[in-house]
Design an enzyme around this catalytic site. Structure first.
Site, PDB file in Angstrom:
ATOM      1  N   TYR A  32      14.574   1.020  -1.180  1.00 30.37           N
ATOM      2  CA  TYR A  32      15.050   1.574   0.096  1.00 30.37           C
ATOM      3  C   TYR A  32      15.466   0.421   1.026  1.00 30.37           C
ATOM      4  O   TYR A  32      16.559   0.432   1.604  1.00 30.37           O
ATOM      5  CB  TYR A  32      13.928   2.397   0.734  1.00 30.37           C
ATOM      6  CG  TYR A  32      14.314   3.053   2.044  1.00 30.37           C
ATOM      7  CD1 TYR A  32      14.150   2.399   3.261  1.00 30.37           C
ATOM      8  CD2 TYR A  32      14.885   4.336   2.060  1.00 30.37           C
ATOM      9  CE1 TYR A  32      14.522   2.990   4.454  1.00 30.37           C
ATOM     10  CE2 TYR A  32      15.253   4.934   3.256  1.00 30.37           C
ATOM     11  CZ  TYR A  32      15.073   4.258   4.448  1.00 30.37           C
ATOM     12  OH  TYR A  32      15.456   4.845   5.622  1.00 30.37           O
ATOM     13  N   SER A  78       5.516  30.523  25.843  1.00 30.79           N
ATOM     14  CA  SER A  78       4.155  30.153  25.448  1.00 30.79           C
ATOM     15  C   SER A  78       3.601  31.317  24.629  1.00 30.79           C
ATOM     16  O   SER A  78       4.319  32.287  24.359  1.00 30.79           O
ATOM     17  CB  SER A  78       3.300  29.930  26.711  1.00 30.79           C
ATOM     18  OG  SER A  78       3.424  31.096  27.524  1.00 30.79           O
ATOM     19  N   LYS A 111      -1.792  25.884  14.219  1.00 25.91           N
ATOM     20  CA  LYS A 111      -1.242  25.535  15.528  1.00 25.91           C
ATOM     21  C   LYS A 111      -1.510  24.042  15.758  1.00 25.91           C
ATOM     22  O   LYS A 111      -2.620  23.630  16.050  1.00 25.91           O
ATOM     23  CB  LYS A 111      -1.893  26.375  16.622  1.00 25.91           C
ATOM     24  CG  LYS A 111      -1.214  26.205  17.981  1.00 25.91           C
ATOM     25  CD  LYS A 111      -1.757  27.238  18.994  1.00 25.91           C
ATOM     26  CE  LYS A 111      -1.061  27.093  20.336  1.00 25.91           C
ATOM     27  NZ  LYS A 111      -1.206  25.743  20.939  1.00 25.91           N
ATOM     28  N   ARG A 132       9.624  20.698  25.794  1.00 27.02           N
ATOM     29  CA  ARG A 132       9.569  22.068  26.290  1.00 27.02           C
ATOM     30  C   ARG A 132       9.730  22.099  27.801  1.00 27.02           C
ATOM     31  O   ARG A 132      10.430  22.957  28.352  1.00 27.02           O
ATOM     32  CB  ARG A 132       8.217  22.679  25.903  1.00 27.02           C
ATOM     33  CG  ARG A 132       8.014  24.108  26.332  1.00 27.02           C
ATOM     34  CD  ARG A 132       6.606  24.596  25.947  1.00 27.02           C
ATOM     35  NE  ARG A 132       6.388  25.940  26.444  1.00 27.02           N
ATOM     36  CZ  ARG A 132       6.106  26.197  27.726  1.00 27.02           C
ATOM     37  NH1 ARG A 132       6.019  25.208  28.585  1.00 27.02           N
ATOM     38  NH2 ARG A 132       5.916  27.437  28.134  1.00 27.02           N
ATOM     39  N   LYS A 282       2.043  35.652  13.541  1.00 26.28           N
ATOM     40  CA  LYS A 282       3.330  36.262  13.910  1.00 26.28           C
ATOM     41  C   LYS A 282       3.604  37.450  13.002  1.00 26.28           C
ATOM     42  O   LYS A 282       3.304  37.407  11.811  1.00 26.28           O
ATOM     43  CB  LYS A 282       4.474  35.260  13.721  1.00 26.28           C
ATOM     44  CG  LYS A 282       4.323  34.000  14.554  1.00 26.28           C
ATOM     45  CD  LYS A 282       5.383  32.966  14.210  1.00 26.28           C
ATOM     46  CE  LYS A 282       5.135  31.722  15.038  1.00 26.28           C
ATOM     47  NZ  LYS A 282       6.064  30.625  14.698  1.00 26.28           N
ATOM     48  N   LYS A 306      -7.367  30.702  19.329  1.00 23.07           N
ATOM     49  CA  LYS A 306      -7.777  29.348  19.695  1.00 23.07           C
ATOM     50  C   LYS A 306      -9.173  29.064  19.151  1.00 23.07           C
ATOM     51  O   LYS A 306     -10.090  29.890  19.307  1.00 23.07           O
ATOM     52  CB  LYS A 306      -7.808  29.187  21.233  1.00 23.07           C
ATOM     53  CG  LYS A 306      -6.491  29.469  21.928  1.00 23.07           C
ATOM     54  CD  LYS A 306      -5.363  28.551  21.494  1.00 23.07           C
ATOM     55  CE  LYS A 306      -5.509  27.137  22.008  1.00 23.07           C
ATOM     56  NZ  LYS A 306      -4.829  26.819  23.252  1.00 23.07           N
TER      57      LYS A 306
HETATM   58  C1  LIG Z   1       7.296  31.966  18.442  1.00 18.95           C
HETATM   59  O1  LIG Z   1       6.824  31.129  19.472  1.00 18.95           O
HETATM   60  C2  LIG Z   1       5.963  30.120  19.127  1.00 18.95           C
HETATM   61  N1  LIG Z   1       5.634  29.867  17.842  1.00 18.95           N
HETATM   62  C3  LIG Z   1       4.784  28.858  17.545  1.00 18.95           C
HETATM   63  N2  LIG Z   1       4.436  28.595  16.252  1.00 18.95           N
HETATM   64  C4  LIG Z   1       3.607  27.584  15.969  1.00 18.95           C
HETATM   65  N3  LIG Z   1       3.281  27.340  14.690  1.00 18.95           N
HETATM   66  N4  LIG Z   1       3.062  26.780  16.934  1.00 18.95           N
HETATM   67  C5  LIG Z   1       3.370  27.006  18.230  1.00 18.95           C
HETATM   68  N5  LIG Z   1       2.827  26.198  19.175  1.00 18.95           N
HETATM   69  C6  LIG Z   1       4.247  28.052  18.594  1.00 18.95           C
HETATM   70  N6  LIG Z   1       4.585  28.297  19.903  1.00 18.95           N
HETATM   71  C7  LIG Z   1       5.428  29.319  20.183  1.00 18.95           C
HETATM   72  C8  LIG Z   1       5.814  29.604  21.612  1.00 18.95           C
END
Ligand SMILES: COc1nc2nc(N)nc(N)c2nc1C
Length: 309
Positions: A32, A78, A111, A132, A282, A306
């Site tokens: 490299y 957030s 996270k 942000r 999510k 958290k």
């Molecule tokens: C969809 O919005 C978000 N997704 C996230 N996903 C991860 N893994 N970590 C975060 N801090 C996060 N923060 C936000 C506002």
């Protein structure tokens, strides 16, 4: 000479990708370094061949006087918080009620305890990176983010896309940095998050370049790549584009599996090479995300569990 420069750029960006994104280099560092020197010599001889996606441009330019402000076209929001199992079950119930009993599954992501940033690519080239800030206005830290080796300078398709992620400092780098600070009689950083924030706020990119920062990409801000039906498929696409996506991300069929995933990482968190402060959950189905929408400050289809401080 132009062909040689193009070939070297392609090769070196690939080696960088293998080393810093896949963590599986295919050539020794020596190869490299030799090729990087050849590229830099050629670019010096033919400056007209230098392009922003050249690996030689990662650590560029003189220190800035200040950072420019940038507006986020789509605000960086957030997350609502959950602190225990009941909060998680309440979230699951709200999601099911709001989505009127469509099929629901979840994606769980670690996270990362770092700094939320936004990366904009135009026709596949990294153009701008921003903090942000307050969610609407951030700071342009492109020059510092170019020094983060796991951020691709060019993605695999000529997409115009904005992605979001978390910049962070691995624990090992944090400890080494603090040892060096102590040896110099300087103040140490309280934790890797502060060290990452302090490093990205350096006006001199050469200092940021020495801080071994890293990134995990977790979502898209603006999406022009057609409708992809699930968050997990979007993450797979981001990986295909060349972004670093956290390997511990997992789809869960229901909230019980989410709770199992949280219990697992509550126990195994100290084994990670970086700090996390929670787990983000999510809804996987994009159609359900769109139906649930947002409150003034956070998505209704996501929540951050958290860890106890
Ligand atoms: C969809 O919005 C978000 N997704 C996230 N996903 C991860 N893994 N970590 C975060 N801090 C996060 N923060 C936000 C506002």
């Amino acid at each position: 000479a132009k062909q040689r420069v193009e070939a070297l750029k392609k090769e070196l960006n690939q080696y960088n990708y293998e080393y810093h994104v896949l963590d599986s280099p295919s050539v020794p560092d020596y190869e490299y370094d030799v090729k990087m020197k050849e590229l830099k010599d050629l670019e010096e001889e033919y400056p007209e061949f230098v392009t922003p996606d050249s690996p030689s441009q990662r650590v560029g330019g003189e220190p800035l006087d200040a950072f420019q402000k940038v507006q986020h076209n789509i605000p960086m929001l957030s997350l609502g918080n959950a602190f225990n199992e009941q909060d998680l079950r309440d979230f699951d119930r709200r999601v099911r009620e709001g989505a009127d009993a469509k099929e629901i599954s979840y994606v769980c992501e670690l996270k990362i305890d770092g700094l939320a940033i936004s990366l904009r690519y135009i026709d596949g080239i990294f153009e701008r990176g921003a903090t942000r800030g307050d969610g609407r206005t951030g700071e342009d830290i492109t020059r510092n983010l170019k020094t983060v080796r796991s951020i691709p300078l060019k993605i695999s398709e000529e997409q115009t896309i904005e992605v979001r992620g978390e910049a962070f400092m691995p624990v090992k780098s944090f400890r080494a940095l603090n040892e060096a600070k102590e040896a110099e009689g300087k103040d140490v950083f309280a934790n890797p998050r502060n060290a990452a924030a302090g490093s990205l706020r350096q006006l001199d990119p050469k200092i940021a370049a020495q801080r071994n920062l890293d990134i995990f990409v977790y979502s898209v801000g603006e999406w022009e790549a057609g409708a992809i039906a699930s968050h997990s498929e979007r993450l797979a696409y981001l990986k295909q584009l060349g972004f670093k996506v956290n390997p511990e991300t997992k789809t869960c069929e229901n909230i019980d599996e989410v709770i199992e995933y949280i219990q697992y990482w509550t126990e195994h968190r100290p084994e990670l090479s970086y700090e996390i402060d929670g787990i983000v959950i999510k809804v996987d189905q994009i159609a359900v995300q769109e139906k649930l929408g947002f409150t003034a400050k956070s998505p209704r289809w996501a929540i951050a569990y958290k860890f106890p401080a």
